[in-house]
Design an enzyme around this catalytic site. Structure first.
Site, PDB file in Angstrom:
ATOM      1  N   GLY A  10      -5.487 -12.169   9.344  1.00 56.13           N
ATOM      2  CA  GLY A  10      -5.781 -10.543   9.964  1.00 56.13           C
ATOM      3  C   GLY A  10      -6.616 -10.526  10.294  1.00 56.13           C
ATOM      4  O   GLY A  10      -6.831  -9.750  10.367  1.00 56.13           O
ATOM      5  N   ALA A  11      -6.697 -11.192  11.594  1.00 58.62           N
ATOM      6  CA  ALA A  11      -8.668 -11.211  11.951  1.00 58.62           C
ATOM      7  C   ALA A  11      -9.120 -10.164  12.820  1.00 58.62           C
ATOM      8  O   ALA A  11      -9.605  -9.505  13.163  1.00 58.62           O
ATOM      9  CB  ALA A  11      -8.586 -12.440  12.695  1.00 58.62           C
ATOM     10  N   GLY A  99      -8.548  -9.553  -0.414  1.00 54.24           N
ATOM     11  CA  GLY A  99      -8.562  -7.438  -0.231  1.00 54.24           C
ATOM     12  C   GLY A  99      -7.071  -6.750   0.192  1.00 54.24           C
ATOM     13  O   GLY A  99      -8.136  -6.096   0.271  1.00 54.24           O
ATOM     14  N   THR A 101      -4.347  -5.179  -0.845  1.00 55.34           N
ATOM     15  CA  THR A 101      -3.654  -4.549  -1.827  1.00 55.34           C
ATOM     16  C   THR A 101      -2.195  -5.421  -1.703  1.00 55.34           C
ATOM     17  O   THR A 101      -1.795  -5.301  -0.672  1.00 55.34           O
ATOM     18  CB  THR A 101      -3.988  -3.580  -1.801  1.00 55.34           C
ATOM     19  OG1 THR A 101      -3.430  -2.083  -0.672  1.00 55.34           O
ATOM     20  CG2 THR A 101      -5.867  -2.830  -2.239  1.00 55.34           C
ATOM     21  N   ALA A 125     -10.519  -8.508  -4.952  1.00 50.62           N
ATOM     22  CA  ALA A 125     -10.499  -6.935  -5.202  1.00 50.62           C
ATOM     23  C   ALA A 125      -9.421  -6.439  -4.264  1.00 50.62           C
ATOM     24  O   ALA A 125      -9.621  -5.778  -3.349  1.00 50.62           O
ATOM     25  CB  ALA A 125     -11.971  -7.281  -4.752  1.00 50.62           C
ATOM     26  N   PRO A 126      -9.319  -4.899  -5.133  1.00 51.89           N
ATOM     27  CA  PRO A 126      -8.526  -3.921  -4.082  1.00 51.89           C
ATOM     28  C   PRO A 126      -9.596  -2.928  -3.929  1.00 51.89           C
ATOM     29  O   PRO A 126      -9.038  -2.107  -3.143  1.00 51.89           O
ATOM     30  CB  PRO A 126      -7.993  -3.003  -5.793  1.00 51.89           C
ATOM     31  CG  PRO A 126      -9.051  -3.397  -7.002  1.00 51.89           C
ATOM     32  CD  PRO A 126      -9.859  -4.789  -6.609  1.00 51.89           C
ATOM     33  N   HIS A 155      -5.099   8.986   1.178  1.00 57.84           N
ATOM     34  CA  HIS A 155      -5.532   7.670   2.399  1.00 57.84           C
ATOM     35  C   HIS A 155      -4.887   7.959   3.566  1.00 57.84           C
ATOM     36  O   HIS A 155      -4.315   9.024   3.438  1.00 57.84           O
ATOM     37  CB  HIS A 155      -4.626   6.066   1.882  1.00 57.84           C
ATOM     38  CG  HIS A 155      -5.864   4.768   0.990  1.00 57.84           C
ATOM     39  ND1 HIS A 155      -5.158   5.360  -0.653  1.00 57.84           N
ATOM     40  CD2 HIS A 155      -6.553   4.454   1.673  1.00 57.84           C
ATOM     41  CE1 HIS A 155      -6.592   4.620  -1.155  1.00 57.84           C
ATOM     42  NE2 HIS A 155      -6.991   3.662  -0.420  1.00 57.84           N
ATOM     43  N   LYS A 159      -1.312   3.942   5.272  1.00 59.87           N
ATOM     44  CA  LYS A 159      -0.781   2.780   4.648  1.00 59.87           C
ATOM     45  C   LYS A 159       0.225   2.667   3.696  1.00 59.87           C
ATOM     46  O   LYS A 159       1.463   3.810   3.315  1.00 59.87           O
ATOM     47  CB  LYS A 159      -2.272   3.206   2.920  1.00 59.87           C
ATOM     48  CG  LYS A 159      -2.410   2.384   2.782  1.00 59.87           C
ATOM     49  CD  LYS A 159      -3.257   2.882   0.547  1.00 59.87           C
ATOM     50  CE  LYS A 159      -3.716   1.433  -0.108  1.00 59.87           C
ATOM     51  NZ  LYS A 159      -3.951   0.564   0.640  1.00 59.87           N
ATOM     52  N   GLY A 165      -4.271  -0.186  -4.743  1.00 60.51           N
ATOM     53  CA  GLY A 165      -4.737  -1.073  -5.772  1.00 60.51           C
ATOM     54  C   GLY A 165      -6.088  -0.891  -6.026  1.00 60.51           C
ATOM     55  O   GLY A 165      -6.030  -0.967  -7.523  1.00 60.51           O
ATOM     56  N   THR A 166      -7.007   0.494  -5.617  1.00 61.08           N
ATOM     57  CA  THR A 166      -8.506   0.753  -6.790  1.00 61.08           C
ATOM     58  C   THR A 166      -7.681   1.712  -7.573  1.00 61.08           C
ATOM     59  O   THR A 166      -7.926   2.021  -8.703  1.00 61.08           O
ATOM     60  CB  THR A 166      -8.935   1.631  -5.148  1.00 61.08           C
ATOM     61  OG1 THR A 166      -9.493   0.572  -4.697  1.00 61.08           O
ATOM     62  CG2 THR A 166     -10.202   2.539  -5.991  1.00 61.08           C
TER      63      THR A 166
END
Length: 266
Positions: A10-11, A99, A101, A125-126, A155, A159, A165-166
């Protein structure tokens, strides 16, 4: 110790491109490869508005990871790709630092089992913002004293998944303290379906999507005659980079399955 070789999936996305720029500034990291659904064969530097630096975009597949042999795969793709990409990394013997979600509990269980099977660790990590990890930690502590709580996350309008996810990670940590319980009036009803948000074991979770926002969350506790608000706001994607770099460095030789940046803060 040799430099950490990092492959970024996903660069060309917002988070992926910021990760690439930050990796290039580190003295102990090498950008070993990059993948995106756009621009295959083109030099990533040119696509990011820089001088070419010899890393050409490819599609992500297991053989490419085996050929390049990175230590870490950083994945900032999308909820539709992240599960397959993480499996691919584990099978290729590469530690994934995830990273994106969108992984649900069944996905995490499946990845944990594969990680144990192949003997390669994984980090998910969310949220990579250090402040967000502290917010979750503080919310869990507050839940020992305030059992009634709602989570409101905000957000940008692009999104894809809701809730974030957080927000789900926050609800999970609060549940560990207070368990599942009914809040509010037992006979409340919604005149408009969804007005009370999602229900996570009695914790109401609300998702707001609007242009002009990036990533924000408020955990609102209520008690007798008082409320307590714990809030975190993100204004630029640079906010996440110290956490991403920390995760890369701590995960290089990871053998365990780790969920949450808070595990790296002690």
């Amino acid at each position: 110790m040799t430099n950490i070789r990092v492959f970024v999936a996903g660069a060309c996305g917002r988070m992926g491109s910021e990760t690439v720029r930050t990796i290039l500034q580190q003295q102990d990291m090498i950008l070993a490869g990059a993948a995106d659904i756009y621009g295959q064969g083109e030099d990533l530097g040119s696509l990011l508005g820089r001088e070419p630096f010899g890393v050409c975009l490819s599609l992500l597949d297991e053989q490419i990871l085996r050929d390049i042999g990175p230590d870490i795969l950083v994945d900032f793709t999308n909820p539709q790709s992240v599960l397959a990409n993480t499996k691919m990394a584990l099978r290729a013997g590469v530690v994934p630092v995830v990273g994106a979600t969108g992984l649900d509990e069944e996905d995490v269980r499946e990845l944990r089992e594969l990680s144990q099977e192949v003997g390669i660790g994984a980090f998910i990590a969310p949220n990579f913002a250090l402040g967000a990890s502290l917010m979750i930690r503080f919310a869990r502590e507050a839940a020992k004293f305030f059992s009634d709580v709602e989570i409101i996350e905000y957000h940008h309008d692009q999104k894809l998944d809701a809730p974030s996810g957080t927000a789900l990670k926050t609800a999970e940590e609060i549940r560990k303290v207070r368990g599942s319980r009914l809040q509010g009036h037992p006979h409340e009803y919604e005149k408009l379906p969804g007005a009370r948000g999602g229900d996570f074991d009695g914790i109401r979770v609300h998702a707001v999507r609007l242009p002009g926002m990036l990533a924000h969350q408020e955990v609102l506790f209520g008690g007798v005659g008082q409320t307590l608000s714990i809030r975190h706001d993100t204004y630029t994607r640079e906010t996440y980079m110290p956490g991403v770099m920390l995760a890369i460095r701590r995960s290089r030789s990871l053998k365990d399955f780790v969920v949450g940046l808070e595990n790296y803060l002690d």
